[in-house]
Design an enzyme around this catalytic site. Structure first.
Site, PDB file in Angstrom:
ATOM      1  N   ASN A   1      -5.292  -5.504  19.224  1.00 30.14           N
ATOM      2  CA  ASN A   1      -3.844  -6.378  19.160  1.00 30.14           C
ATOM      3  C   ASN A   1      -2.913  -5.432  18.603  1.00 30.14           C
ATOM      4  O   ASN A   1      -3.077  -5.109  17.473  1.00 30.14           O
ATOM      5  CB  ASN A   1      -4.163  -7.662  18.539  1.00 30.14           C
ATOM      6  CG  ASN A   1      -2.992  -8.566  18.536  1.00 30.14           C
ATOM      7  OD1 ASN A   1      -1.915  -8.461  18.935  1.00 30.14           O
ATOM      8  ND2 ASN A   1      -2.976  -9.338  17.299  1.00 30.14           N
TER       9      ASN A   1
ATOM     10  N   SER B   1       7.329  -5.504  15.438  1.00 29.43           N
ATOM     11  CA  SER B   1       7.002  -5.240  14.242  1.00 29.43           C
ATOM     12  C   SER B   1       8.209  -4.461  13.659  1.00 29.43           C
ATOM     13  O   SER B   1       8.209  -3.237  14.222  1.00 29.43           O
ATOM     14  CB  SER B   1       5.740  -4.755  13.979  1.00 29.43           C
ATOM     15  OG  SER B   1       4.872  -5.808  14.451  1.00 29.43           O
ATOM     16  N   GLY B   2       8.761  -4.552  12.531  1.00 27.36           N
ATOM     17  CA  GLY B   2       9.845  -3.570  12.102  1.00 27.36           C
ATOM     18  C   GLY B   2       9.206  -2.402  11.335  1.00 27.36           C
ATOM     19  O   GLY B   2       9.849  -1.237  11.175  1.00 27.36           O
ATOM     20  N   ASP B   3       7.840  -2.232  11.605  1.00 28.13           N
ATOM     21  CA  ASP B   3       7.125  -1.147  10.998  1.00 28.13           C
ATOM     22  C   ASP B   3       6.313  -0.441  12.007  1.00 28.13           C
ATOM     23  O   ASP B   3       5.455   0.544  11.563  1.00 28.13           O
ATOM     24  CB  ASP B   3       6.191  -1.365   9.992  1.00 28.13           C
ATOM     25  CG  ASP B   3       5.006  -2.269  10.189  1.00 28.13           C
ATOM     26  OD1 ASP B   3       4.985  -2.584  11.242  1.00 28.13           O
ATOM     27  OD2 ASP B   3       4.015  -2.337   9.523  1.00 28.13           O
TER      28      ASP B   3
ATOM     29  N   LYS C   1      34.902  23.099   1.772  1.00 26.87           N
ATOM     30  CA  LYS C   1      34.870  21.877   1.718  1.00 26.87           C
ATOM     31  C   LYS C   1      36.408  21.153   2.165  1.00 26.87           C
ATOM     32  O   LYS C   1      37.179  21.622   1.575  1.00 26.87           O
ATOM     33  CB  LYS C   1      34.397  21.383   0.107  1.00 26.87           C
ATOM     34  CG  LYS C   1      34.276  19.955  -0.064  1.00 26.87           C
ATOM     35  CD  LYS C   1      35.580  19.163  -0.394  1.00 26.87           C
ATOM     36  CE  LYS C   1      35.991  19.580  -1.806  1.00 26.87           C
ATOM     37  NZ  LYS C   1      37.354  18.701  -2.017  1.00 26.87           N
TER      38      LYS C   1
ATOM     39  N   THR D   1       2.390 -14.210   9.643  1.00 22.82           N
ATOM     40  CA  THR D   1       3.274 -13.889  10.832  1.00 22.82           C
ATOM     41  C   THR D   1       3.474 -15.554  11.487  1.00 22.82           C
ATOM     42  O   THR D   1       4.666 -15.519  12.024  1.00 22.82           O
ATOM     43  CB  THR D   1       2.348 -13.139  11.920  1.00 22.82           C
ATOM     44  OG1 THR D   1       1.065 -13.773  12.212  1.00 22.82           O
ATOM     45  CG2 THR D   1       2.393 -11.675  11.372  1.00 22.82           C
TER      46      THR D   1
ATOM     47  N   ASN E   1      41.303  24.095  -6.269  1.00 23.28           N
ATOM     48  CA  ASN E   1      41.793  22.936  -5.910  1.00 23.28           C
ATOM     49  C   ASN E   1      41.967  21.911  -6.820  1.00 23.28           C
ATOM     50  O   ASN E   1      42.254  20.728  -6.627  1.00 23.28           O
ATOM     51  CB  ASN E   1      40.981  22.495  -4.587  1.00 23.28           C
ATOM     52  CG  ASN E   1      39.569  22.468  -4.873  1.00 23.28           C
ATOM     53  OD1 ASN E   1      39.072  23.310  -5.524  1.00 23.28           O
ATOM     54  ND2 ASN E   1      38.724  21.511  -4.013  1.00 23.28           N
TER      55      ASN E   1
ATOM     56  N   ARG F   1       0.878  -1.148   0.071  1.00 29.21           N
ATOM     57  CA  ARG F   1       0.102  -0.097  -0.058  1.00 29.21           C
ATOM     58  C   ARG F   1       0.889   1.408  -0.103  1.00 29.21           C
ATOM     59  O   ARG F   1       0.209   2.286  -0.155  1.00 29.21           O
ATOM     60  CB  ARG F   1      -0.924   0.049   1.170  1.00 29.21           C
ATOM     61  CG  ARG F   1      -2.125  -0.887   1.206  1.00 29.21           C
ATOM     62  CD  ARG F   1      -2.972  -0.934   2.163  1.00 29.21           C
ATOM     63  NE  ARG F   1      -2.662  -1.659   3.210  1.00 29.21           N
ATOM     64  CZ  ARG F   1      -3.117  -1.833   4.448  1.00 29.21           C
ATOM     65  NH1 ARG F   1      -4.170  -0.906   4.739  1.00 29.21           N
ATOM     66  NH2 ARG F   1      -2.711  -2.657   5.188  1.00 29.21           N
TER      67      ARG F   1
END
Length: 467
Positions: free
Chosen positions: A178, A108-110, A360, A82, A395, A17
């Site tokens: 849940n 959960s990784g999200d 830089k 799961t 440079n 999604r």
């Protein structure tokens, strides 16, 4: 650290999604990937070698992104739910020869806002209740679409987890959802994984089915409620992800202000989760502090400045519109407005880098000044040096970069061009408008420009000719 626990993080999904080519868990909020937030929270509970990320969709890309954390990986090539993910965990332990942990915590990784305090509370509740399974729950304002946790009464014990569309009138409002975060006693969990069925609408193995199996066996399944709904919410769309990003950044701003940092209009500022700021620093509206930036005490960061992966000492002033990336700025330095410090720029104590100056891979020594319209790249500039307006270090010769060295106390006049490799000695002078191609010894004057010619009366004669 909690003894006897290992943590499994679900990170195999595609995130359809999101409409994105990037793996879901590598999308970023608060300046780092969703999965890295979860790993960081997990590492406060157990050591990295006891954290297992289940990877599947674009597994190598995920592995590469989080490998520096030291966690281990378990493959789930086919994402079949799961329950199937935990079947892969069981198989991995069977083949690896590693000792089984007494308890498994599933994250959960999200779900990037999960707090270490909440993870610890779930684990401690699991131990205190001597449970086979402990479920982290929450009560959102609108639980539509979420699976519901049904308790046996007013206590902690759970009767069942029911999908939203399977709710019946006798379940009532069932407001408790849940979260998908669980603690298991490993020896109670693993035998049940082989009994899971795909007899459901999606044809997947659901880990939630384990709860009913354990209850049927007379095992204790309990619930622990999170203090905040946001910390257990995942992100299935970009819009939902930005909601989590906003919540995380607001929490970061509140944390910094509680530590003595003044942030005007915090809702306009973008401050990443890993940023640290010292007391009595003032941050004006529309400032961005990104990545691993560290800001000292008593600094002023004025509007529209963007600082990424940089370190600022105490008492630093960033005037409006400064851009810093991978720079180091010592105590009492003054930058801007509209200074641009690129990677490996090191600004010394009390030094000045003024408006429209770009640096830089250079060092500007203590008390040195480059106040106007300069480019200083691949340069080593000592203490007490004055760099005049419009001066540049040349440079790059089209094939390689070369270094310009300027000694302590040197004075470089305006509009000078220093063609590297070249050295200007301590206390030397470079005349304004010079093109310097050879070293200037200490205490000497370097002069590299054409002699001026004045033609008296030229303007009048020109006008006469044009009439």
């Amino acid at each position: 650290m909690l003894d006897g626990f290992a943590i499994v993080i679900m990170a195999a999904g595609k995130g359809t999604r999101l409409k994105s080519k990037r793996p879901k868990v590598l999308h970023e909020i608060g300046g780092r990937a969703l999965l890295l937030h979860v790993i960081a929270a997990a590492k406060t509970i157990v050591a990295a070698e006891h954290i297992y990320c289940i990877v599947g969709h674009e597994a190598e890309r995920v592995r590469t992104a989080v490998a520096p954390t030291g966690v281990k990986f378990i493959d789930q090539p086919d994402q079949r739910g799961t329950g199937h993910a935990l079947q892969m965990v069981k198989a991995w332990f069977g083949l690896s020869g590693e000792a089984l942990p007494e308890h498994l915590l599933v994250l959960s990784g999200d779900v990037p806002l999960i707090r270490p305090e909440t993870i610890r509370a779930v684990c401690e509740a699991h131990l205190a209740e001597d449970a086979a399974m402990t479920i982290l729950t929450a009560e959102p304002d609108d639980p539509t679409g979420y699976g519901r946790v049904l308790r046996t009464g007013t206590g902690v014990e759970v009767a069942a987890i029911v999908e939203h569309r399977a709710l019946k009138p006798e379940h009532g409002d069932a407001p408790e959802i849940n979260s998908g975060i669980y603690c298991f006693r490993t020896k109670a969990l693993f035998p049940k994984l082989d009994l899971l069925s795909t007899n459901n609408a999606h044809g997947e193995f659901y880990l939630t089915d384990v709860a009913a199996m354990l209850v049927a066996d007379g095992e204790r399944v309990v619930a622990a409620k999170a203090d905040s709904v946001d910390e257990v919410l995942g992100a299935n769309t970009i819009a939902e992800m930005m909601h989590l990003d906003q919540a995380m950044r607001a929490a970061t701003a509140r944390r910094l202000m509680a530590q003595g940092v003044t942030i005007f209009r915090p809702d306009t500022c973008v401050i990443d989760a890993e940023v640290s700021v010292g007391t009595d620093t003032v941050i004006e509206p529309y400032v961005q502090l990104l990545g691993t930036t560290t800001v000292g005490s008593d600094c002023q960061i004025r509007s529209y400045s963007v600082v990424r992966n940089s370190r600022l000492g105490d008492g630093v002033l960033l005037r409006n519109g400064c851009i810093l990336d991978g720079a180091e700025v010592a105590d009492g330095a003054l930058l801007g407005p509209y200074a641009h410090l690129r990677p490996e720029s090191r600004i010394g104590e009390g030094a000045h880098v003024g408006n429209f100056v770009e640096t830089k891979k250079m060092t500007l020594g203590k008390g040195s000044k480059a106040n106007h319209l300069n480019y200083l790249g691949d340069a080593e500039i000592g203490a007490g040096v004055n760099i005049g307006a419009g001066t540049i270090t040349c440079n790059y010769d089209g094939a390689a970069k070369h270094v310009t060295q300027i000694g302590d106390g040197a004075f470089v006049g305006s509009d000078a061009t220093l063609v590297a490799p070249v050295r200007v000695g301590a206390g030397a002078y470079v005349a304004a408008g010079s093109c310097i191609t050879e070293d200037v010894p200490s205490g000497a004057l370097g002069l590299g420009r054409s002699r001026q010619v004045v033609k008296e009366g030229w303007a009048a004669r020109r006008k006469t000719k044009s009439c």
